[in-house]
Design a protein around this motif. Structure first.
Motif, short mmCIF file in Angstrom:
data_model
loop_
_atom_site.label_atom_id
_atom_site.label_comp_id
_atom_site.label_asym_id
_atom_site.label_seq_id
_atom_site.Cartn_x
_atom_site.Cartn_y
_atom_site.Cartn_z
N THR A 1 34.24 -42.35 -16.86
CA THR A 1 33.99 -41.98 -18.54
C THR A 1 33.96 -42.91 -19.45
N ILE A 2 34.80 -44.20 -18.82
CA ILE A 2 33.53 -45.71 -20.43
C ILE A 2 32.52 -46.50 -19.59
N ALA A 3 33.07 -46.29 -18.00
CA ALA A 3 31.36 -46.99 -17.33
C ALA A 3 30.67 -46.02 -17.96
N ALA A 4 30.24 -44.31 -17.81
CA ALA A 4 29.20 -43.33 -18.22
C ALA A 4 28.53 -43.95 -19.77
N SER A 5 30.26 -43.75 -20.28
CA SER A 5 29.26 -43.51 -22.21
C SER A 5 28.56 -45.29 -22.01
N ILE A 6 29.30 -46.59 -22.03
CA ILE A 6 28.78 -47.51 -22.47
C ILE A 6 26.88 -47.80 -21.39
N ARG A 7 26.52 -46.95 -20.04
CA ARG A 7 25.51 -47.75 -20.29
C ARG A 7 25.12 -46.42 -20.17
N LEU A 8 24.54 -45.24 -21.32
CA LEU A 8 24.14 -44.58 -21.67
C LEU A 8 23.45 -45.16 -23.11
N LEU A 9 24.45 -45.05 -23.65
CA LEU A 9 24.22 -46.27 -24.70
C LEU A 9 22.96 -48.05 -24.36
N ILE A 10 23.63 -48.29 -23.10
CA ILE A 10 22.59 -49.52 -23.15
C ILE A 10 20.97 -48.78 -22.47
N THR A 11 21.01 -47.51 -22.08
CA THR A 11 19.68 -47.59 -21.51
C THR A 11 18.91 -47.14 -22.58
N ARG A 12 19.58 -46.33 -23.61
CA ARG A 12 18.83 -45.64 -24.62
C ARG A 12 18.33 -46.93 -25.30
N LYS A 13 19.41 -48.54 -25.66
CA LYS A 13 18.98 -49.48 -26.58
C LYS A 13 17.74 -50.59 -26.00
N HIS A 14 18.55 -50.51 -24.17
CA HIS A 14 17.42 -51.43 -23.55
C HIS A 14 16.55 -51.09 -21.93
N PRO A 15 15.90 -49.56 -22.54
CA PRO A 15 15.84 -48.88 -21.53
C PRO A 15 15.33 -49.59 -20.24
N TYR A 16 14.56 -50.35 -19.56
CA TYR A 16 14.14 -51.53 -18.85
C TYR A 16 15.01 -52.74 -18.15
N SER A 17 16.26 -51.96 -18.58
CA SER A 17 17.33 -53.19 -18.75
C SER A 17 17.74 -53.33 -17.10
N THR A 18 17.68 -52.34 -16.84
CA THR A 18 18.38 -52.16 -15.24
C THR A 18 17.87 -52.77 -13.94
N LEU A 19 18.20 -53.48 -12.79
CA LEU A 19 17.64 -53.37 -12.04
C LEU A 19 17.46 -52.50 -11.21
N HIS A 20 17.80 -51.54 -11.10
CA HIS A 20 18.02 -50.33 -9.95
C HIS A 20 17.72 -48.75 -10.73
N SER A 21 16.50 -48.67 -11.39
CA SER A 21 15.99 -47.39 -11.89
C SER A 21 15.99 -45.93 -11.17
N SER A 22 16.83 -45.75 -12.75
CA SER A 22 17.70 -44.18 -11.83
C SER A 22 16.45 -43.21 -11.22
N LYS A 23 16.48 -42.07 -10.19
CA LYS A 23 15.70 -41.05 -9.90
C LYS A 23 15.94 -39.73 -10.45
N GLN A 24 16.45 -40.08 -10.98
CA GLN A 24 16.53 -38.46 -11.38
C GLN A 24 16.70 -38.67 -12.86
N SER A 25 15.96 -37.48 -12.89
CA SER A 25 15.27 -36.59 -14.06
C SER A 25 16.19 -35.65 -14.94
N TYR A 26 17.04 -36.30 -16.10
CA TYR A 26 17.61 -34.92 -16.47
C TYR A 26 17.10 -34.28 -17.59
N GLU A 27 16.34 -33.42 -17.94
CA GLU A 27 15.25 -32.55 -18.56
C GLU A 27 15.12 -31.71 -17.51
N LYS A 28 15.36 -31.35 -16.36
CA LYS A 28 14.47 -30.41 -15.57
C LYS A 28 15.58 -28.70 -16.24
#
Length: 402
Positions: A375-402
């Motif tokens: 839960t702490i990993a997910a919460s911080i990860r969400l903050l980072i991906t919103r703040k730095h959308p291209y910072s991860t070395l592995h782009s997630s393939k999931q679409s959360y909008e469908k």
């Protein structure tokens, strides 16, 4: 199906196994838990999580059965939805990760093609037992008559239990430590390359790359290799090219996942001492001289002291936080436990303030390590991906909008 239990690595093994089989062109189902950002992540077909529309239709179709079942749990409902969705999607094979234990888990209604039990360590002792042997007994509950059972590296006490259960049920017992050897070739922030070979056949080495960090993930690959071998012996056509491609393309975030921000951030969902120890090995390998600022949050039923013993002596500062979930330990309660260690602490009432504090403390010279619970990993990860959308070395393939 393939049914996977264990304390450490069962999710990674499930994700890699699914990715490999999908690379052959088969239609795959994957059921894992817990989820990171969206509960629909738990139910995937061909690497795509169930759409909102399909999820709602399933719930509606099964509403009467669910409501008429006394004391049914949230996890049991998710398991039912997954099984029904896989059936409707005509998957060729489902990869099922056990939620907790094995013997009494909701997934333990299948007769799989192969079972696997990854490394067993201490976790959920209030439910599974206080010794490795007791915990192994619960995990061994997934072993089925005449169904091959693959075991990852185990302590002797766990191995004894698993082998006895397998023998009693006439289930072929495959120990990966007696089948495979490997050596790491290179490791960088985006993954690692390694060679693997059967014992006694070092001349037939095969090189692979995975986007997952830590030598423990190579050990997890040996479990995947044995699962694939057992399926191949049962007639599944899984060529070496599919194994290589599937391993290379696996997507399993928040497992020693690195964000190339300033300062760099490593997020890991470890929540027991054994997993945290693997995390520290990754940090020592990839960031040996870097000042570490820890962001930590955990559930109250976890071995906080054990995790702190592995983490705090090597961190310059620790930010203690909580996601506010009912089982979460409060920051001031974590601080009381941390008092036994020579580490500066800061309390943060929420993960946003925790990340802000950690970034200031790490500065330009340090790095941030986030761990303690998913839960702490997910919460911080969400903050980072919103703040730095291209910072991860592995782009997630999931679409959360469908």
């Amino acid at each position: 199906s393939v049914h996977i239990a264990g304390t450490k690595g069962k999710g990674s093994v499930a994700a890699m196994t699914e990715s490999v089989i999908r690379s052959t062109g088969h239609v795959t189902g994957l059921f894992t838990s817990p989820h990171l950002h969206d509960l629909r992540e738990r139910i995937q077909v061909n690497g795509e999580m169930i759409s909102k529309k399909s999820f709602a239709k399933l719930l509606n179709d099964l509403q009467l059965e669910i409501e008429s079942t006394a004391n049914i749990t949230y996890y049991e409902i998710m398991t039912i939805l997954a099984m029904e969705y896989f059936a409707r999607q005509n998957v060729d094979i489902a990869i099922l990760e056990v939620g907790l234990g094995g013997r009494l888990d909701a997934t333990n209604v299948v007769t799989p093609k192969v079972c696997a039990i990854t490394t067993i360590s201490y976790d959920h002792m209030d439910l599974l037992g206080n010794t490795i042997a007791e915990i192994a007994t619960e995990k061994a509950g997934i072993i089925k008559p005449n169904v091959p059972i693959v075991s990852g590296p185990q302590l002797d006490s766990a191995l004894t239990v698993l082998s006895q259960y397998a023998s009693a049920l006439n289930a072929p017992f495959i120990e990966t430590t007696k089948e495979w050897r490997w050596e790491q070739i290179a490791s960088d922030l985006s993954g690692q390359t390694f060679s693997i070979w059967r014992i006694g056949q070092k001349q037939i080495k095969v090189r692979h790359r995975i986007p997952l960090l830590g030598k423990h993930q190579i050990e997890n690959v040996t479990v995947v290799m044995s699962i694939i071998e057992q399926l191949s012996q049962q007639g599944w056509n899984i060529p070496q090219s599919a194994i290589s491609q599937g391993l290379k393309q696996v997507n399993w975030p928040a497992r020693c996942e690195i964000f190339q921000t300033k300062p760099p951030i490593l997020i890991d969902s470890s929540h027991n001492r054994a997993s945290v120890l693997q995390l520290t090995k990754v940090l020592d390998d990839l960031f040996p001289q870097q000042k570490r600022v820890l962001v930590f949050g955990s559930m109250s039923d976890k071995d906080i002291t054990g995790m702190f013993t592995e983490l705090l002596p090597y961190c310059s500062h620790t930010v203690l936080s909580s996601t506010g979930m009912p089982r979460s330990m409060k920051p001031d309660e974590l601080e009381t436990i941390s008092a036994d260690y020579n580490c500066y602490t800061t309390l943060a009432s929420n993960t946003e303030s925790a990340l802000d504090a950690a970034e200031k403390l790490a500065g330009n010279e340090g790095m941030i390590v986030v761990t303690g619970s998913i839960t702490i990993a997910a919460s911080i990860r969400l903050l980072i991906t919103r703040k730095h959308p291209y910072s991860t070395l592995h782009s997630s393939k999931q679409s959360y909008e469908k």
